[in-house]
Scaffold this motif. Sequence first.
Motif, PDB file in Angstrom:
ATOM      1  N   ASP A  97      -2.733  -2.164  49.969  1.00 17.98           N
ATOM      2  CA  ASP A  97      -2.450  -3.552  49.607  1.00 17.98           C
ATOM      3  C   ASP A  97      -2.217  -4.395  50.861  1.00 17.98           C
ATOM      4  O   ASP A  97      -2.655  -5.541  50.942  1.00 17.98           O
ATOM      5  N   ALA A  98      -1.521  -3.817  51.823  1.00 16.38           N
ATOM      6  CA  ALA A  98      -1.273  -4.527  53.086  1.00 16.38           C
ATOM      7  C   ALA A  98      -2.593  -4.839  53.785  1.00 16.38           C
ATOM      8  O   ALA A  98      -2.792  -5.955  54.282  1.00 16.38           O
ATOM      9  N   LEU A  99      -3.489  -3.880  53.807  1.00 16.33           N
ATOM     10  CA  LEU A  99      -4.781  -4.073  54.463  1.00 16.33           C
ATOM     11  C   LEU A  99      -5.545  -5.231  53.824  1.00 16.33           C
ATOM     12  O   LEU A  99      -6.158  -6.043  54.525  1.00 16.33           O
ATOM     13  N   ALA A 122      -2.196  -0.804  58.929  1.00 15.68           N
ATOM     14  CA  ALA A 122      -2.429  -0.493  57.515  1.00 15.68           C
ATOM     15  C   ALA A 122      -3.617   0.453  57.364  1.00 15.68           C
ATOM     16  O   ALA A 122      -3.573   1.406  56.584  1.00 15.68           O
ATOM     17  N   ALA A 123      -4.670   0.186  58.131  1.00 20.22           N
ATOM     18  CA  ALA A 123      -5.874   1.022  58.044  1.00 20.22           C
ATOM     19  C   ALA A 123      -5.604   2.446  58.524  1.00 20.22           C
ATOM     20  O   ALA A 123      -6.254   3.382  58.045  1.00 20.22           O
ATOM     21  N   ASP A 124      -4.653   2.626  59.443  1.00 16.80           N
ATOM     22  CA  ASP A 124      -4.293   3.979  59.877  1.00 16.80           C
ATOM     23  C   ASP A 124      -3.993   4.871  58.678  1.00 16.80           C
ATOM     24  O   ASP A 124      -4.289   6.061  58.692  1.00 16.80           O
ATOM     25  N   PHE A 125      -3.401   4.294  57.635  1.00 18.93           N
ATOM     26  CA  PHE A 125      -3.038   5.056  56.442  1.00 18.93           C
ATOM     27  C   PHE A 125      -4.053   4.915  55.315  1.00 18.93           C
ATOM     28  O   PHE A 125      -4.293   5.855  54.576  1.00 18.93           O
ATOM     29  N   ALA A 126      -4.622   3.718  55.164  1.00 17.19           N
ATOM     30  CA  ALA A 126      -5.483   3.439  54.022  1.00 17.19           C
ATOM     31  C   ALA A 126      -6.957   3.760  54.288  1.00 17.19           C
ATOM     32  O   ALA A 126      -7.646   4.264  53.407  1.00 17.19           O
ATOM     33  N   GLU A 127      -7.428   3.429  55.477  1.00 18.42           N
ATOM     34  CA  GLU A 127      -8.841   3.629  55.847  1.00 18.42           C
ATOM     35  C   GLU A 127      -8.922   3.977  57.331  1.00 18.42           C
ATOM     36  O   GLU A 127      -9.303   3.145  58.145  1.00 18.42           O
ATOM     37  N   PRO A 128      -8.563   5.205  57.705  1.00 15.77           N
ATOM     38  CA  PRO A 128      -8.483   5.556  59.121  1.00 15.77           C
ATOM     39  C   PRO A 128      -9.724   5.224  59.952  1.00 15.77           C
ATOM     40  O   PRO A 128      -9.594   4.855  61.121  1.00 15.77           O
TER      41      PRO A 128
END
Length: 163
Positions: A97-99, A122-128
């Motif tokens: 959601d943050a991304l 955010a992408a580190d966790f959601a879309e590395p």
Amino acid sequence: GQAAAVGKNVAQLESARQALVGVLGKMDKEAADDWKVSVLILDSQLAELRNQPKTAIEVLRKAIAADEAVPPSGPAGAITPRERLGELLLRLHRPADALKEFRASLENHPRRSRSLLGAARAADFAEPKSARDYYSQLAANWTNADQDTPGLAEARAAVQASR
């Protein structure tokens, strides 16, 4: 300890909010509209301090609507309501959601460093896989940045690690 500090922060924010609301009535409509976003931001911070994340998110969405109702103008400065929401969602462990929020911010403010840093985190966790792109853009923005720029070492390390 921490509860006393939170209580002090709440009291300070409530005082600042009351002062700002008191001044709003004396401003012309255009100036007052700009400052209403600040009141909403204070309200969201108060909700977060009171452990009311749902309210904080709702209030920030109102601030975003008011802020984005007019085109951006002036120098890129303070954190935008959308960036605040992205950072809140990260603190709430909602990186996907943050991304989305940081990406929406980048649509309005391309290459904005704070939005790029938030998107990368955010992408580190959601879309590395996409995190590397955000960190690369950020490192390019900050080619000549001061060494103590918050997030600079993180961006450079991420870019270096991906090589």
